[in-house]
Design an enzyme around this catalytic site. Structure first.
Site, PDB file in Angstrom:
ATOM      1  N   ALA A  42     -36.259 -13.575 -21.581  1.00 57.04           N
ATOM      2  CA  ALA A  42     -34.994 -13.358 -20.714  1.00 57.04           C
ATOM      3  C   ALA A  42     -35.155 -11.507 -21.048  1.00 57.04           C
ATOM      4  CB  ALA A  42     -33.874 -13.820 -21.281  1.00 57.04           C
ATOM      5  N   HIS A  47     -36.328  -4.782 -24.424  1.00 58.57           N
ATOM      6  CA  HIS A  47     -38.029  -5.683 -25.313  1.00 58.57           C
ATOM      7  C   HIS A  47     -39.028  -4.592 -24.542  1.00 58.57           C
ATOM      8  CE1 HIS A  47     -34.873  -9.431 -24.660  1.00 58.57           C
ATOM      9  NE2 HIS A  47     -35.474  -9.289 -26.142  1.00 58.57           N
TER      10      HIS A  47
END
Ligand code: PAF
Length: 302
Positions: A42, A47
């Site tokens: 996700a 990230h």
């Protein structure tokens, strides 16, 4: 660092441990410096920023996507945790990731896995109050991923500040030969820290959510002005509730190095203000750095 016959630049996908082991052998032979970013998928720009850090320092960057059952208690959101593997792979490839490891549960945990980890030190309190199982599960999966991949370094986000310190303690205490790097928290323009769970916020909740960060920044300015931790914590808690959050699990001013409390002495070292609060059904966490501005001692007048 491509195997013969592979398209240069294309991200490789290791769908099980054997594929990973095969690829790692070739990398070791080539003497590549391997950077690693563990994730639960996700993915968002937070990230991506961790992958950017890894890719800027490594010859070969590996990311993992594994929704770790051991860090969810019964009744938590394991079943509904967002799973967006195809989009994640596109983002990772764009970010310069060389290989994504997508293990199945059996690649990480044998059915008869008999080992658990009990983390103390920075794992005590805060997240552990609401989720006592959590850091044991995180530490176990991080240890297993580090053992399987054996990277030179791994990157963790400051967004999960307590997790970052728990991972550092794990690596230090078990003499793991890996460097742990921290990536700064990425925020939306209104200050909300990027998180996979933000996707669960309704339009109204999303509009209220930045109040968590605002309250922490206000508490940090109080600490900078010499306010005692308890007063800054109470003020942040009141602001978060006034913004429409349904509950505050904790707001805590702690030593940035080990998350111990300051006691009655006031803030005499770099601090971190950490909070977890609930907005409808979504639990948000955030943290900011803080320090007390130390004024030079007043001159003696007699
Ligand atoms: O921060 C996360 O996404 C997870 O806790 C981690 C470190 C990937 C372990 O499952």
């Amino acid at each position: 660092m491509q195997d013969e016959g592979e398209t240069p630049g294309a991200m490789e996908i290791a769908r099980d441990r054997m594929m990973l082991v095969h690829r790692l052998k070739a990398l070791r032979r080539a003497g590549a410096r391997v950077g690693f970013v563990p994730t639960m998928g996700a993915l968002h720009d937070g990230h991506v920023s961790l992958v950017d850090i890894a890719a800027s320092k490594a010859d070969f960057t590996i990311a993992s996507i594994f929704v770790n059952p051991r860090q969810f208690a019964p009744g938590e959101d394991l079943a509904t945790y967002p799973r967006t593997e195809d989009e994640d792979c596109v983002m990772l490839e764009k970010a310069g990731c060389n290989l994504v490891y997508l293990p199945a549960v059996r690649d990480i945990y044998r059915d008869d896995c008999a080992t658990g980890l009990l983390m103390g030190g920075p794992a005590a309190g805060l997240e552990s109050l609401a989720r006592p199982h959590f850091f044991g599960g995180v530490a176990l999966v991080v240890l297993k991923l580090l053992n399987q991949i054996q990277p030179d370094f791994a990157v963790f986000g400051e967004k999960d500040y307590q997790q970052l310190l728990v991972v550092r303690a794990l690596v230090r205490d078990l003499d793991l030969p890996v460097e742990i790097l921290a990536g700064p928290t990425l925020r939306a323009a209104d200050g909300l820290a990027l998180s996979s769970r933000n996707a669960f916020l309704s339009v109204d909740e999303r509009a209220r959510a930045p109040a968590l960060h605002e309250a922490l920044l206000h508490a940090a300015s109080m600490i900078a002005g010499g306010t005692m931790p308890q007063e800054a914590e109470d003020s942040a808690r009141a602001r978060i509730l006034a913004a429409g959050f349904s509950g505050v699990d904790y707001v805590a001013v702690r030593r940035a190095g080990d998350l111990s409390g300051f006691g009655d002495k006031g803030v005499d070292a770099p601090a971190r203000i950490l909070a977890a609060a609930r907005l409808g059904g979504v639990r948000l966490i955030d943290n900011v750095a803080a320090s007390a501005l130390r004024l030079p001692p007043a001159p003696l007048t007699h």
